[in-house]
Design a protein around this motif. Sequence first.
Motif, PDB file in Angstrom:
ATOM      1  N   ALA A 267     -42.709  31.796 -68.003  1.00 41.65           N
ATOM      2  CA  ALA A 267     -42.078  30.488 -67.806  1.00 41.65           C
ATOM      3  C   ALA A 267     -41.015  30.279 -68.875  1.00 41.65           C
ATOM      4  CB  ALA A 267     -43.120  29.371 -67.870  1.00 41.65           C
ATOM      5  N   TRP A 268     -39.950  29.610 -68.488  1.00 44.94           N
ATOM      6  CA  TRP A 268     -38.884  29.290 -69.433  1.00 44.94           C
ATOM      7  C   TRP A 268     -38.150  28.044 -68.962  1.00 44.94           C
ATOM      8  CZ3 TRP A 268     -38.563  32.692 -65.523  1.00 44.94           C
ATOM      9  CH2 TRP A 268     -37.417  32.753 -64.745  1.00 44.94           C
ATOM     10  N   LEU A 269     -37.331  27.478 -69.853  1.00 49.69           N
ATOM     11  CA  LEU A 269     -36.456  26.350 -69.522  1.00 49.69           C
ATOM     12  C   LEU A 269     -35.032  26.860 -69.598  1.00 49.69           C
ATOM     13  CD1 LEU A 269     -38.149  23.471 -71.590  1.00 49.69           C
ATOM     14  CD2 LEU A 269     -38.580  24.145 -69.225  1.00 49.69           C
ATOM     15  N   SER A 270     -34.369  26.954 -68.446  1.00 47.06           N
ATOM     16  CA  SER A 270     -33.048  27.566 -68.405  1.00 47.06           C
ATOM     17  C   SER A 270     -31.943  26.565 -68.699  1.00 47.06           C
ATOM     18  CB  SER A 270     -32.803  28.193 -67.024  1.00 47.06           C
ATOM     19  OG  SER A 270     -31.475  28.674 -66.931  1.00 47.06           O
ATOM     20  N   PRO A 271     -30.947  26.947 -69.515  1.00 44.43           N
ATOM     21  CA  PRO A 271     -29.720  26.138 -69.574  1.00 44.43           C
ATOM     22  C   PRO A 271     -29.071  26.121 -68.195  1.00 44.43           C
ATOM     23  CG  PRO A 271     -29.770  27.835 -71.302  1.00 44.43           C
ATOM     24  CD  PRO A 271     -30.872  28.155 -70.351  1.00 44.43           C
ATOM     25  N   SER A 304     -43.357  40.068 -55.460  1.00 46.30           N
ATOM     26  CA  SER A 304     -42.422  39.897 -56.568  1.00 46.30           C
ATOM     27  C   SER A 304     -41.107  39.271 -56.136  1.00 46.30           C
ATOM     28  CB  SER A 304     -42.145  41.259 -57.231  1.00 46.30           C
ATOM     29  OG  SER A 304     -41.201  41.128 -58.279  1.00 46.30           O
ATOM     30  N   ASP A 305     -40.561  39.700 -54.996  1.00 47.75           N
ATOM     31  CA  ASP A 305     -39.271  39.166 -54.582  1.00 47.75           C
ATOM     32  C   ASP A 305     -39.350  37.683 -54.221  1.00 47.75           C
ATOM     33  OD1 ASP A 305     -40.793  39.587 -52.349  1.00 47.75           O
ATOM     34  OD2 ASP A 305     -39.193  40.458 -51.138  1.00 47.75           O
ATOM     35  N   THR A 306     -40.528  37.201 -53.860  1.00 42.45           N
ATOM     36  CA  THR A 306     -40.700  35.773 -53.581  1.00 42.45           C
ATOM     37  C   THR A 306     -40.773  34.974 -54.870  1.00 42.45           C
ATOM     38  OG1 THR A 306     -41.858  36.222 -51.509  1.00 42.45           O
ATOM     39  CG2 THR A 306     -42.186  34.051 -52.476  1.00 42.45           C
ATOM     40  N   THR A 307     -41.496  35.484 -55.865  1.00 42.20           N
ATOM     41  CA  THR A 307     -41.678  34.737 -57.112  1.00 42.20           C
ATOM     42  C   THR A 307     -40.409  34.680 -57.955  1.00 42.20           C
ATOM     43  OG1 THR A 307     -42.465  36.718 -58.294  1.00 42.20           O
ATOM     44  CG2 THR A 307     -44.114  35.358 -57.187  1.00 42.20           C
ATOM     45  N   THR A 308     -39.465  35.579 -57.716  1.00 42.91           N
ATOM     46  CA  THR A 308     -38.249  35.619 -58.548  1.00 42.91           C
ATOM     47  C   THR A 308     -36.996  35.150 -57.827  1.00 42.91           C
ATOM     48  OG1 THR A 308     -37.906  37.956 -57.942  1.00 42.91           O
ATOM     49  CG2 THR A 308     -39.140  37.506 -59.961  1.00 42.91           C
ATOM     50  N   ARG A 309     -37.094  34.754 -56.584  1.00 45.80           N
ATOM     51  CA  ARG A 309     -35.894  34.420 -55.825  1.00 45.80           C
ATOM     52  C   ARG A 309     -35.341  33.053 -56.232  1.00 45.80           C
ATOM     53  NH1 ARG A 309     -38.942  33.333 -50.069  1.00 45.80           N
ATOM     54  NH2 ARG A 309     -39.529  31.150 -50.448  1.00 45.80           N
ATOM     55  N   GLY A 310     -34.068  32.838 -55.887  1.00 48.35           N
ATOM     56  CA  GLY A 310     -33.444  31.530 -56.085  1.00 48.35           C
ATOM     57  C   GLY A 310     -33.236  31.183 -57.541  1.00 48.35           C
ATOM     58  N   ALA A 311     -33.539  29.934 -57.876  1.00 45.51           N
ATOM     59  CA  ALA A 311     -33.304  29.432 -59.228  1.00 45.51           C
ATOM     60  C   ALA A 311     -34.623  29.100 -59.924  1.00 45.51           C
ATOM     61  CB  ALA A 311     -32.406  28.192 -59.182  1.00 45.51           C
ATOM     62  N   SER A 312     -35.642  29.897 -59.671  1.00 48.51           N
ATOM     63  CA  SER A 312     -36.960  29.653 -60.244  1.00 48.51           C
ATOM     64  C   SER A 312     -36.948  29.834 -61.756  1.00 48.51           C
ATOM     65  CB  SER A 312     -37.975  30.612 -59.624  1.00 48.51           C
ATOM     66  OG  SER A 312     -39.232  30.495 -60.251  1.00 48.51           O
ATOM     67  N   THR A 313     -37.832  29.111 -62.439  1.00 43.92           N
ATOM     68  CA  THR A 313     -38.036  29.307 -63.877  1.00 43.92           C
ATOM     69  C   THR A 313     -39.511  29.601 -64.174  1.00 43.92           C
ATOM     70  OG1 THR A 313     -38.223  26.902 -64.181  1.00 43.92           O
ATOM     71  CG2 THR A 313     -36.064  27.905 -64.586  1.00 43.92           C
ATOM     72  N   VAL A 314     -40.221  30.077 -63.168  1.00 48.96           N
ATOM     73  CA  VAL A 314     -41.615  30.517 -63.307  1.00 48.96           C
ATOM     74  C   VAL A 314     -41.798  31.771 -62.461  1.00 48.96           C
ATOM     75  CG1 VAL A 314     -44.040  29.997 -62.869  1.00 48.96           C
ATOM     76  CG2 VAL A 314     -42.542  28.201 -63.699  1.00 48.96           C
ATOM     77  N   GLN A 315     -42.489  32.765 -63.003  1.00 49.35           N
ATOM     78  CA  GLN A 315     -42.900  33.933 -62.239  1.00 49.35           C
ATOM     79  C   GLN A 315     -44.380  34.153 -62.483  1.00 49.35           C
ATOM     80  OE1 GLN A 315     -41.035  37.659 -63.301  1.00 49.35           O
ATOM     81  NE2 GLN A 315     -42.101  38.814 -61.715  1.00 49.35           N
ATOM     82  N   HIS A 316     -45.163  34.146 -61.415  1.00 48.42           N
ATOM     83  CA  HIS A 316     -46.617  34.299 -61.532  1.00 48.42           C
ATOM     84  C   HIS A 316     -47.091  35.333 -60.525  1.00 48.42           C
ATOM     85  CE1 HIS A 316     -50.851  33.388 -61.977  1.00 48.42           C
ATOM     86  NE2 HIS A 316     -50.951  33.110 -60.686  1.00 48.42           N
ATOM     87  N   GLN A 317     -47.828  36.341 -61.005  1.00 46.01           N
ATOM     88  CA  GLN A 317     -48.343  37.377 -60.124  1.00 46.01           C
ATOM     89  C   GLN A 317     -49.726  37.832 -60.568  1.00 46.01           C
ATOM     90  OE1 GLN A 317     -44.380  39.835 -59.940  1.00 46.01           O
ATOM     91  NE2 GLN A 317     -45.527  40.210 -58.063  1.00 46.01           N
ATOM     92  N   SER A 318     -50.507  38.337 -59.590  1.00 43.13           N
ATOM     93  CA  SER A 318     -51.862  38.806 -59.851  1.00 43.13           C
ATOM     94  C   SER A 318     -52.074  40.145 -59.174  1.00 43.13           C
ATOM     95  CB  SER A 318     -52.895  37.798 -59.316  1.00 43.13           C
ATOM     96  OG  SER A 318     -52.727  36.530 -59.900  1.00 43.13           O
ATOM     97  N   TRP A 319     -52.876  40.980 -59.821  1.00 42.36           N
ATOM     98  CA  TRP A 319     -53.235  42.285 -59.252  1.00 42.36           C
ATOM     99  C   TRP A 319     -54.742  42.468 -59.368  1.00 42.36           C
ATOM    100  CZ3 TRP A 319     -49.076  41.390 -62.365  1.00 42.36           C
ATOM    101  CH2 TRP A 319     -47.808  41.707 -61.847  1.00 42.36           C
ATOM    102  N   PHE A 353     -38.942  31.343 -74.161  1.00 44.99           N
ATOM    103  CA  PHE A 353     -39.829  31.631 -73.032  1.00 44.99           C
ATOM    104  C   PHE A 353     -41.263  31.756 -73.512  1.00 44.99           C
ATOM    105  CE2 PHE A 353     -39.016  35.816 -74.768  1.00 44.99           C
ATOM    106  CZ  PHE A 353     -40.211  36.505 -74.561  1.00 44.99           C
ATOM    107  N   ALA A 354     -42.179  31.784 -72.565  1.00 46.57           N
ATOM    108  CA  ALA A 354     -43.594  32.024 -72.856  1.00 46.57           C
ATOM    109  C   ALA A 354     -44.180  32.869 -71.739  1.00 46.57           C
ATOM    110  CB  ALA A 354     -44.357  30.712 -72.988  1.00 46.57           C
TER     111      ALA A 354
END
Length: 386
Positions: A267-271, A304-319, A353-354
């Motif tokens: 997670a991050w806060l984007s300019p 992965s392509d769903t969690t990173t698409r567009g203008a997201s500022t969170v990526q979350h995945q599980s395996w 970021f965190a």
Amino acid sequence: MLVIVSVGNHPRLRLAPSSSREIADLTGEDRRQAVLDAQQREQNNRRPLAPAESINALTVGAVHDDASGANPQGYALDPTDGLPSLSPISATGSGYRRSIKPDLVANGGRVIFRDPPTPQDAIAFTSLPSLGPGIRVATPTQNKEAFIVGTSPAAALVTRQAARVYDLVGEITAGRPINRRQRASAIKALLVHGTGFPPDLSTDPLARESALGNGVVQRDYADGCATNEAVVLFVGSIGAAQEQELLFPLPDGLNIREAKRIDATLAWLSPVNWRHRQYRRASLAFVKPTGSIPKLQTPSGLPSDTTTRGASTVQHQSWELSSAFGAGQGSNMVVRVKCFEQAGGLAGQQVDFAVALSLWVAPTVNVDVYNQVKTQIETRVAVRPQ
């Protein structure tokens, strides 16, 4: 700061070609599915309401659930007939440039609807303020308490959890330098890290990410971890075209074929650059964890392509995996975080970021994951050369 906002409510649902009488006559799975089908048909008219599409805010949707023991009676009907589901009034869709919105969902109370004397082409969902079900809140009326429903109480519950996580982040970073943007990112990461997709909660035919975002809130890490799991929180800053390697020390005892799960949340806060159509100036992402672990296959949650698409500022995945592998003291799971600039670039600016990274193993393995990971972290050198 981290802004938490509700995704918005749409209390009226158009049913055509069905009618209110047909919905009322259905029971169990049939009624739940009919309501979900109507939500999908009307999705273009039930999108997130501003400012829910904010790229840096944490947007909260609602599931049709609460802790109230009350059940609808008489002409008051449950649209899912007691089955878990997305709230029929929660907005669905996506954020700016098809990014995931809402980011997560929480209990929004069980709504009810009434079967009118004559069939209608739409139904209106509401609550029973004095009786429930719903989320119980304080009120200035004579009873001092009332039951409400929707994405606003869901956002309030997440905000309460965020306040607890704020204190937790303060405790675990005591004595270490951390700025306000890193703290906000850490809270955001830990909130999303505690989400999942309950197997009995249906959203079909709605896309899971459009209905539930990254998942339903299931964990509050302010309550700590069990001994068979460990969550490591990383905070830092990164610049354009840079990569940072994060190391998660692995415990002994993983050479047994038994269920294991790896979760990662960035997670991050984007300019932002409001003059540019991409808007988000910092695009961060992590690659699939590697190191002293088997090659991970398809994520159990969103791809992965769903969690990173567009203008997201969170990526979350599980395996999820069950293979045995030889890891232990001195071996690591490795996650690499990369930063790319967009919308005119970062002009040398660093992005805070965190990352929350966790390992869970089945209790039957009888491995004290938490204390083994904790001991290895405490004995390592705090600063690594870049």
